[in-house]
Design an enzyme around this catalytic site. Structure first.
Site, PDB file in Angstrom:
ATOM      1  N   ARG A  80     -56.974 -42.520 -21.860  1.00  0.00           N
ATOM      2  CA  ARG A  80     -55.776 -42.113 -22.584  1.00  0.00           C
ATOM      3  C   ARG A  80     -55.299 -43.286 -23.439  1.00  0.00           C
ATOM      4  O   ARG A  80     -54.959 -44.349 -22.902  1.00  0.00           O
ATOM      5  CB  ARG A  80     -54.689 -41.685 -21.582  1.00  0.00           C
ATOM      6  CG  ARG A  80     -53.358 -41.360 -22.202  1.00  0.00           C
ATOM      7  CD  ARG A  80     -52.372 -40.833 -21.154  1.00  0.00           C
ATOM      8  NE  ARG A  80     -51.079 -40.576 -21.760  1.00  0.00           N
ATOM      9  CZ  ARG A  80     -50.033 -41.404 -21.686  1.00  0.00           C
ATOM     10  NH1 ARG A  80     -50.104 -42.530 -21.007  1.00  0.00           N
ATOM     11  NH2 ARG A  80     -48.903 -41.085 -22.281  1.00  0.00           N
ATOM     12  N   HIS A 123     -46.541 -43.393 -29.009  1.00  0.00           N
ATOM     13  CA  HIS A 123     -46.131 -44.195 -27.861  1.00  0.00           C
ATOM     14  C   HIS A 123     -45.199 -45.296 -28.384  1.00  0.00           C
ATOM     15  O   HIS A 123     -45.514 -46.474 -28.333  1.00  0.00           O
ATOM     16  CB  HIS A 123     -47.362 -44.751 -27.127  1.00  0.00           C
ATOM     17  CG  HIS A 123     -47.101 -45.211 -25.722  1.00  0.00           C
ATOM     18  ND1 HIS A 123     -47.792 -44.724 -24.637  1.00  0.00           N
ATOM     19  CD2 HIS A 123     -46.225 -46.120 -25.222  1.00  0.00           C
ATOM     20  CE1 HIS A 123     -47.367 -45.326 -23.525  1.00  0.00           C
ATOM     21  NE2 HIS A 123     -46.416 -46.185 -23.862  1.00  0.00           N
ATOM     22  N   GLU A 168     -43.138 -40.154 -23.194  1.00  0.00           N
ATOM     23  CA  GLU A 168     -41.822 -40.535 -22.671  1.00  0.00           C
ATOM     24  C   GLU A 168     -40.698 -40.546 -23.701  1.00  0.00           C
ATOM     25  O   GLU A 168     -40.135 -41.601 -24.006  1.00  0.00           O
ATOM     26  CB  GLU A 168     -41.902 -41.903 -21.996  1.00  0.00           C
ATOM     27  CG  GLU A 168     -42.930 -41.978 -20.878  1.00  0.00           C
ATOM     28  CD  GLU A 168     -42.846 -43.273 -20.090  1.00  0.00           C
ATOM     29  OE1 GLU A 168     -42.171 -44.219 -20.524  1.00  0.00           O
ATOM     30  OE2 GLU A 168     -43.455 -43.327 -19.008  1.00  0.00           O
ATOM     31  N   ASN A 303     -45.526 -39.115 -15.938  1.00  0.00           N
ATOM     32  CA  ASN A 303     -45.602 -40.551 -15.682  1.00  0.00           C
ATOM     33  C   ASN A 303     -44.653 -40.861 -14.541  1.00  0.00           C
ATOM     34  O   ASN A 303     -43.463 -40.549 -14.615  1.00  0.00           O
ATOM     35  CB  ASN A 303     -45.176 -41.357 -16.913  1.00  0.00           C
ATOM     36  CG  ASN A 303     -46.196 -41.281 -18.044  1.00  0.00           C
ATOM     37  OD1 ASN A 303     -47.237 -40.643 -17.908  1.00  0.00           O
ATOM     38  ND2 ASN A 303     -45.897 -41.935 -19.150  1.00  0.00           N
ATOM     39  N   TYR A 305     -43.426 -43.877 -11.779  1.00  0.00           N
ATOM     40  CA  TYR A 305     -43.467 -45.252 -11.288  1.00  0.00           C
ATOM     41  C   TYR A 305     -42.668 -45.425 -10.000  1.00  0.00           C
ATOM     42  O   TYR A 305     -43.089 -46.090  -9.070  1.00  0.00           O
ATOM     43  CB  TYR A 305     -42.967 -46.220 -12.360  1.00  0.00           C
ATOM     44  CG  TYR A 305     -43.972 -46.357 -13.486  1.00  0.00           C
ATOM     45  CD1 TYR A 305     -44.964 -47.319 -13.435  1.00  0.00           C
ATOM     46  CD2 TYR A 305     -43.967 -45.476 -14.557  1.00  0.00           C
ATOM     47  CE1 TYR A 305     -45.926 -47.428 -14.429  1.00  0.00           C
ATOM     48  CE2 TYR A 305     -44.925 -45.572 -15.564  1.00  0.00           C
ATOM     49  CZ  TYR A 305     -45.901 -46.544 -15.492  1.00  0.00           C
ATOM     50  OH  TYR A 305     -46.852 -46.636 -16.468  1.00  0.00           O
ATOM     51  N   GLU A 384     -49.548 -41.475 -16.181  1.00  0.00           N
ATOM     52  CA  GLU A 384     -49.337 -42.906 -15.926  1.00  0.00           C
ATOM     53  C   GLU A 384     -48.807 -43.094 -14.518  1.00  0.00           C
ATOM     54  O   GLU A 384     -47.961 -42.327 -14.054  1.00  0.00           O
ATOM     55  CB  GLU A 384     -48.284 -43.536 -16.865  1.00  0.00           C
ATOM     56  CG  GLU A 384     -48.772 -43.806 -18.245  1.00  0.00           C
ATOM     57  CD  GLU A 384     -47.715 -44.458 -19.136  1.00  0.00           C
ATOM     58  OE1 GLU A 384     -46.859 -45.228 -18.625  1.00  0.00           O
ATOM     59  OE2 GLU A 384     -47.750 -44.178 -20.346  1.00  0.00           O
TER      60      GLU A 384
HETATM   61  C1  GBH Z   1     -44.172 -46.721 -19.006  1.00  0.00           C
HETATM   62  O1  GBH Z   1     -42.814 -46.409 -19.030  1.00  0.00           O
HETATM   63  C2  GBH Z   1     -44.649 -46.853 -20.412  1.00  0.00           C
HETATM   64  O2  GBH Z   1     -45.137 -45.621 -20.905  1.00  0.00           O
HETATM   65  C3  GBH Z   1     -45.658 -47.942 -20.633  1.00  0.00           C
HETATM   66  O3  GBH Z   1     -45.809 -48.186 -21.996  1.00  0.00           O
HETATM   67  C4  GBH Z   1     -45.233 -49.182 -19.877  1.00  0.00           C
HETATM   68  O4  GBH Z   1     -46.065 -50.278 -20.138  1.00  0.00           O
HETATM   69  C5  GBH Z   1     -45.234 -48.839 -18.417  1.00  0.00           C
HETATM   70  O5  GBH Z   1     -44.344 -47.798 -18.169  1.00  0.00           O
HETATM   71  C6  GBH Z   1     -44.815 -49.991 -17.521  1.00  0.00           C
HETATM   72  O6  GBH Z   1     -43.480 -50.337 -17.754  1.00  0.00           O
HETATM   73  O7  GBH Z   1     -33.288 -46.506 -14.615  1.00  0.00           O
HETATM   74  O8  GBH Z   1     -32.864 -47.689 -16.675  1.00  0.00           O
HETATM   75  O9  GBH Z   1     -33.732 -48.842 -14.812  1.00  0.00           O
HETATM   76  C7  GBH Z   1     -42.077 -46.724 -17.896  1.00  0.00           C
HETATM   77  C8  GBH Z   1     -41.008 -45.703 -17.619  1.00  0.00           C
HETATM   78  C9  GBH Z   1     -38.778 -45.287 -17.025  1.00  0.00           C
HETATM   79  C10 GBH Z   1     -39.922 -47.000 -15.878  1.00  0.00           C
HETATM   80  C11 GBH Z   1     -37.469 -45.915 -16.667  1.00  0.00           C
HETATM   81  C12 GBH Z   1     -38.613 -47.664 -15.534  1.00  0.00           C
HETATM   82  C13 GBH Z   1     -36.306 -47.393 -15.124  1.00  0.00           C
HETATM   83  C14 GBH Z   1     -35.263 -47.212 -16.119  1.00  0.00           C
HETATM   84  N1  GBH Z   1     -39.799 -46.302 -17.132  1.00  0.00           N
HETATM   85  N2  GBH Z   1     -37.553 -46.699 -15.445  1.00  0.00           N
HETATM   86  S1  GBH Z   1     -33.655 -47.585 -15.522  1.00  0.00           S
END
Ligand code: GBH
Length: 488
Positions: A80, A123, A168, A303, A305, A384
């Site tokens: 991807r 992106h 996202e 995605n 995390y 992701e």
């Molecule tokens: C991804 O987004 C991205 O798509 C990617 O480019 C990036 O490198 C990867 O993560 C690693 O960071 O509640 O305000 O503290 C991450 C999505 C969503 C993760 C919001 C952190 C916390 C936001 N993010 N989340 S907050």
């Protein structure tokens, strides 16, 4: 000692890894590419740690052949990646054939290696020229996006079958136009809600146009979704905090895409904090927009995390705040965040200060499956999932190695969590580890390493980490055993 049985993946399950153009390509000023909003944001004092930028990154623009060879060695079935709008249409308008040619070379290399190209059109790297006309707050940007998508389809439609519109949109709206933490670094609730709407519109009208051109394409969107739990499920204020986080992260995007409507409760929540923003947004949502946005899609990319434990009152034992990437002020990305507090539940945390919570992925997938995807006939992919750790490069038996055992466990535990969701009935068709390579981690610059392949930014040498070796082994076995096989 008895050996626990291994758990197998369904035969249609794809294993891959993900990257994004700005985070790996470099060659920022080559072959006609011009600035994106991230090139510009990197020049804002204090916006990115160490004043890092994407000028060189992983130099993937020049090293893509080696990187594809590495993917092939690892046994990846799919890759991807995202295309850079600023390479393809450097000022948002006219086509730059040299830019498109790079993606032709990349895709041909992938196909030659028997790796399925999974293309994401956006992106986060909007051409700066379009930002100067308002960026995603300007409705015209949605039309420009569709033109860009169709240009790319002209060039690659004969060899790329899977197209994802956006990665996202929560990040490219609220984190970027409301929280100031991502490019273009603005602090406005109104801009956030307008950007989110125009991003969704760009998605929907592009799906419609691509579908009209070629019915056989697999079309979708990728959302960053979460599981919001109330600190105390018996406390109405905590339950309400969880509702609002779920609404602003998940439902603000899932409801329009799958149901053709915005969540009314969240609209009213935002109105209580910024009535003018909501009025501007109501004027921007035109008749027909939600029909376009809810054009049926084939696949939803999830995605994931970490989850969120939230309450309506401040906790006695609040989580340690994450280190801010920079000295630039960050506001909340949640337009209606008053009275929401994050709580600590003692889960392990990564150096991003993100909880490690694999079971959240099981709950997220089963919920999104039953409430949204299944009724719409859409299948799920985890597009992701990954973690940054403080990796150490060592020399072991004369070979460079990274013994990233925490990431090995992270991958195994999240793959197990997906199998739990599959067992519960969710149709999940694949997993992409984020990321193939250590890369430019946005406001964190090169400080945080998410890769299963280490990148030495001085020499551009790649080293497959132990997590990459373990992932390859799992792909080969198409199964995970309960205890990790020793990696020697
Ligand atoms: C991804 O987004 C991205 O798509 C990617 O480019 C990036 O490198 C990867 O993560 C690693 O960071 O509640 O305000 O503290 C991450 C999505 C969503 C993760 C919001 C952190 C916390 C936001 N993010 N989340 S907050």
């Amino acid at each position: 000692m008895t050996t626990a049985p291994s758990r197998s993946f369904p035969s249609n399950f794809l294993f891959g890894a993900a990257t994004a153009a700005f985070q790996i390509e470099g060659a920022a000023h080559e072959d006609g590419r011009r600035d994106s909003i991230w090139d510009a944001f990197c020049r804002v004092p204090g916006a990115v740690i160490n004043a890092d930028n994407g000028d060189v990154a992983c130099d993937h623009y020049h090293l893509y052949r080696d990187d594809v060879a590495l993917m092939k060695d690892m046994g990846l079935q799919t890759y991807r990646f995202s295309t850079s709008w600023s390479r393809v249409r450097p000022d948002g308008g006219a086509l730059n054939t040299q830019g498109v040619d790079f993606y032709k070379r990349l895709v041909d290399e992938l196909l030659g290696a028997d790796i399925l190209p999974w293309l994401t059109l956006y992106h986060w790297d909007l051409p700066q020229a379009l930002q100067e006309q308002g960026g995603w707050t300007n409705r015209d940007t949605a039309d420009k996006f569709t033109e860009y998508a169709l240009d790319l389809h002209d060039a690659l439609g004969d060899r790329v079958n899977v197209w994802t519109t956006l990665n996202e949109p929560w990040c490219s709206s609220f984190l970027s136009y409301t929280a100031g933490l991502h490019a273009p670094g603005h602090y406005s609730v109104e801009e956030g809600v307008l950007a989110a709407h125009h991003l969704l519109l760009a998605h929907g009208q592009t799906v419609r146009e691509l579908r009209a051109r070629d019915e056989s394409l697999t079309l979708g969107i990728t959302l960053n979704l979460t599981v919001a739990d109330p600190a105390d499920p018996d406390q109405p204020a905590d339950v309400d905090a969880a509702r609002r986080i779920d609404g602003q992260f998940n439902r603000w995007f899932l409801d329009p895409v799958f149901r053709g409507e915005y969540p009314a409760d969240i609209v009213e929540d935002i109105r209580t904090v910024d009535a003018a923003a909501v009025a501007a947004w109501e004027a921007a949502v035109r008749p027909g927009d939600l029909e376009a946005i809810s054009t049926p899609i084939d696949s939803l990319g999830v995605n994931y995390y970490h989850g969120e434990l939230v309450g309506g009152t401040a906790p006695a034992n609040p989580p340690k705040p994450g280190d801010a990437p920079t000295d630039r002020p960050g506001a909340s990305p949640f337009p209606s965040h008053e009275g929401i507090f994050w709580h600590e539940r003692g889960l392990p945390r990564t150096p991003m200060n993100w909880e490690v919570q694999p079971e959240g992925l099981t709950r997220l997938l089963t919920r999104v499956w039953s409430e949204y995807a299944q009724p719409a006939g859409t299948v799920l992919y985890v597009t992701e999932n990954g973690a940054a750790y403080d990796d150490e490069l060592v020399v072991d038996g004369g070979e460079p190695r990274v013994h990233d055992h925490e990431r090995v466990d992270f991958v195994r535990d999240h793959l197990s969590a997906i199998l739990d969701a599959v067992d519960a009935g969710a149709d999940v068709r694949g997993y992409f580890y984020w990321s193939l390579l250590d890369n430019f981690e946005w406001a964190w610059g090169y400080e945080k390493r998410f890769g299963i392949v280490r990148v030495d930014y001085d020499t551009q040498a790649r080293t497959v980490k132990d997590s990459g070796r373990e992932y390859s082994r799992i792909i080969g076995a198409r199964a995970i055993e309960h205890s990790a096989a020793a990696i020697s």
